[in-house]
Design a protein around this motif. Structure first.
Motif, PDB file in Angstrom:
ATOM      1  N   SER A  55      11.801   9.896 -10.480  1.00 15.82           N
ATOM      2  CA  SER A  55      10.916  11.023 -10.189  1.00 15.82           C
ATOM      3  C   SER A  55       9.545  10.721 -10.792  1.00 15.82           C
ATOM      4  N   HIS A  56       8.573  11.550 -10.489  1.00 17.40           N
ATOM      5  CA  HIS A  56       7.223  11.336 -11.028  1.00 17.40           C
ATOM      6  C   HIS A  56       7.225  11.431 -12.550  1.00 17.40           C
ATOM      7  N   ALA A  57       7.994  12.358 -13.079  1.00 15.41           N
ATOM      8  CA  ALA A  57       8.047  12.524 -14.538  1.00 15.41           C
ATOM      9  C   ALA A  57       8.677  11.308 -15.201  1.00 15.41           C
ATOM     10  N   VAL A  58       9.742  10.800 -14.644  1.00 20.39           N
ATOM     11  CA  VAL A  58      10.403   9.623 -15.222  1.00 20.39           C
ATOM     12  C   VAL A  58       9.493   8.400 -15.096  1.00 20.39           C
ATOM     13  N   ALA A  59       8.828   8.267 -13.962  1.00 24.28           N
ATOM     14  CA  ALA A  59       7.904   7.140 -13.772  1.00 24.28           C
ATOM     15  C   ALA A  59       6.762   7.208 -14.779  1.00 24.28           C
ATOM     16  N   ARG A  60       6.243   8.411 -15.030  1.00 21.30           N
ATOM     17  CA  ARG A  60       5.174   8.589 -16.016  1.00 21.30           C
ATOM     18  C   ARG A  60       5.655   8.183 -17.407  1.00 21.30           C
ATOM     19  N   LYS A  61       6.878   8.585 -17.769  1.00 22.13           N
ATOM     20  CA  LYS A  61       7.431   8.223 -19.077  1.00 22.13           C
ATOM     21  C   LYS A  61       7.625   6.716 -19.194  1.00 22.13           C
ATOM     22  N   ARG A  62       8.116   6.096 -18.120  1.00 22.89           N
ATOM     23  CA  ARG A  62       8.298   4.642 -18.140  1.00 22.89           C
ATOM     24  C   ARG A  62       6.955   3.924 -18.317  1.00 22.89           C
ATOM     25  N   LYS A  63       5.933   4.393 -17.604  1.00 17.30           N
ATOM     26  CA  LYS A  63       4.610   3.774 -17.721  1.00 17.30           C
ATOM     27  C   LYS A  63       4.055   3.951 -19.129  1.00 17.30           C
ATOM     28  N   THR A  64       4.263   5.112 -19.717  1.00 14.05           N
ATOM     29  CA  THR A  64       3.779   5.364 -21.080  1.00 14.05           C
ATOM     30  C   THR A  64       4.461   4.442 -22.073  1.00 14.05           C
ATOM     31  N   ARG A  65       5.768   4.318 -21.970  1.00 17.20           N
ATOM     32  CA  ARG A  65       6.506   3.447 -22.887  1.00 17.20           C
ATOM     33  C   ARG A  65       6.146   1.988 -22.669  1.00 17.20           C
ATOM     34  N   PHE A  66       5.964   1.598 -21.414  1.00 18.23           N
ATOM     35  CA  PHE A  66       5.559   0.232 -21.101  1.00 18.23           C
ATOM     36  C   PHE A  66       4.199  -0.074 -21.733  1.00 18.23           C
ATOM     37  N   GLY A  67       3.274   0.864 -21.600  1.00 20.15           N
ATOM     38  CA  GLY A  67       1.950   0.684 -22.197  1.00 20.15           C
ATOM     39  C   GLY A  67       2.009   0.606 -23.713  1.00 20.15           C
ATOM     40  N   ALA A  68       2.862   1.424 -24.325  1.00 20.78           N
ATOM     41  CA  ALA A  68       2.998   1.397 -25.785  1.00 20.78           C
ATOM     42  C   ALA A  68       3.549   0.049 -26.252  1.00 20.78           C
ATOM     43  N   MET A  69       4.513  -0.483 -25.529  1.00 22.57           N
ATOM     44  CA  MET A  69       5.074  -1.781 -25.917  1.00 22.57           C
ATOM     45  C   MET A  69       4.049  -2.899 -25.719  1.00 22.57           C
ATOM     46  N   ASN A  70       3.227  -2.799 -24.700  1.00 21.15           N
ATOM     47  CA  ASN A  70       2.183  -3.807 -24.505  1.00 21.15           C
ATOM     48  C   ASN A  70       1.110  -3.713 -25.579  1.00 21.15           C
ATOM     49  N   ARG A  71       0.784  -2.494 -26.010  1.00 22.00           N
ATOM     50  CA  ARG A  71      -0.174  -2.348 -27.111  1.00 22.00           C
ATOM     51  C   ARG A  71       0.402  -2.921 -28.407  1.00 22.00           C
ATOM     52  N   ALA A  72       1.713  -2.758 -28.604  1.00 17.69           N
ATOM     53  CA  ALA A  72       2.361  -3.346 -29.777  1.00 17.69           C
ATOM     54  C   ALA A  72       2.292  -4.871 -29.705  1.00 17.69           C
ATOM     55  N   ALA A  73       2.479  -5.433 -28.531  1.00 17.01           N
ATOM     56  CA  ALA A  73       2.376  -6.889 -28.366  1.00 17.01           C
ATOM     57  C   ALA A  73       0.948  -7.351 -28.651  1.00 17.01           C
ATOM     58  N   ASP A  74      -0.046  -6.581 -28.208  1.00 15.21           N
ATOM     59  CA  ASP A  74      -1.445  -6.913 -28.512  1.00 15.21           C
ATOM     60  C   ASP A  74      -1.694  -6.888 -30.012  1.00 15.21           C
ATOM     61  N   TRP A  75      -1.119  -5.892 -30.691  1.00 16.87           N
ATOM     62  CA  TRP A  75      -1.287  -5.782 -32.137  1.00 16.87           C
ATOM     63  C   TRP A  75      -0.651  -6.983 -32.839  1.00 16.87           C
ATOM     64  N   ILE A  76       0.518  -7.380 -32.393  1.00 18.35           N
ATOM     65  CA  ILE A  76       1.186  -8.540 -32.989  1.00 18.35           C
ATOM     66  C   ILE A  76       0.320  -9.783 -32.836  1.00 18.35           C
ATOM     67  N   LEU A  77      -0.254  -9.979 -31.657  1.00 17.34           N
ATOM     68  CA  LEU A  77      -1.137 -11.134 -31.456  1.00 17.34           C
ATOM     69  C   LEU A  77      -2.352 -11.077 -32.378  1.00 17.34           C
ATOM     70  N   ALA A  78      -2.926  -9.900 -32.532  1.00 23.30           N
ATOM     71  CA  ALA A  78      -4.129  -9.758 -33.357  1.00 23.30           C
ATOM     72  C   ALA A  78      -3.842 -10.036 -34.828  1.00 23.30           C
ATOM     73  N   VAL A  79      -2.769  -9.480 -35.353  1.00 19.16           N
ATOM     74  CA  VAL A  79      -2.530  -9.643 -36.784  1.00 19.16           C
ATOM     75  C   VAL A  79      -1.998 -11.028 -37.130  1.00 19.16           C
ATOM     76  N   THR A  80      -1.285 -11.663 -36.220  1.00 14.89           N
ATOM     77  CA  THR A  80      -0.813 -13.009 -36.540  1.00 14.89           C
ATOM     78  C   THR A  80      -1.917 -14.036 -36.352  1.00 14.89           C
ATOM     79  N   ALA A  81      -2.909 -13.725 -35.547  1.00 12.06           N
ATOM     80  CA  ALA A  81      -4.030 -14.645 -35.381  1.00 12.06           C
ATOM     81  C   ALA A  81      -4.941 -14.619 -36.603  1.00 12.06           C
ATOM     82  N   THR A  82      -5.105 -13.438 -37.198  1.00  9.87           N
ATOM     83  CA  THR A  82      -6.015 -13.315 -38.334  1.00  9.87           C
ATOM     84  C   THR A  82      -5.308 -13.476 -39.676  1.00  9.87           C
TER      85      THR A  82
END
Length: 98
Positions: A55-82
């Motif tokens: 449903s639209h609500a479930v798709a929205r939740k999936r997109k939100t969680r997907f984005g949060a996990m990608n931001r976490a991956a970005d954070w991991i790259l940033a802190v391990t690089a520095t």
């Protein structure tokens, strides 16, 4: 022999200087961060992929969680690089009274 053991042996035996060891450790840290971030992104894609019957609500939740996990991956790259995972706490002066 692992890379950490090789670095340790190089420092102890005198074949490696401290700056060389620090550079090698930084390279290993960045490589580990890249692998961890890639694994997190792959897991996010697998777990939070949109399903055709969502449903639209479930798709929205999936997109939100997907984005949060990608931001976490970005954070991991940033802190391990520095190398700055946390801030350094202020040091106590040895002249202060406890």
């Amino acid at each position: 022999m692992s890379a950490y053991a090789r670095i340790y042996q190089g420092l102890v035996a005198g074949g490696m200087t401290a700056p060389d060891a620090a550079a090698e450790l930084a390279r290993l840290r960045a490589e580990t961060g890249q692998e961890l971030a890639a694994g997190l992104r792959a897991h996010a894609t697998e777990v939070h992929a949109l399903q055709p019957n969502d449903s639209h609500a479930v798709a929205r939740k999936r997109k939100t969680r997907f984005g949060a996990m990608n931001r976490a991956a970005d954070w991991i790259l940033a802190v391990t690089a520095t190398g700055r995972l946390t801030t350094t706490p202020p040091q106590r002066t040895n002249r202060s009274t406890p």
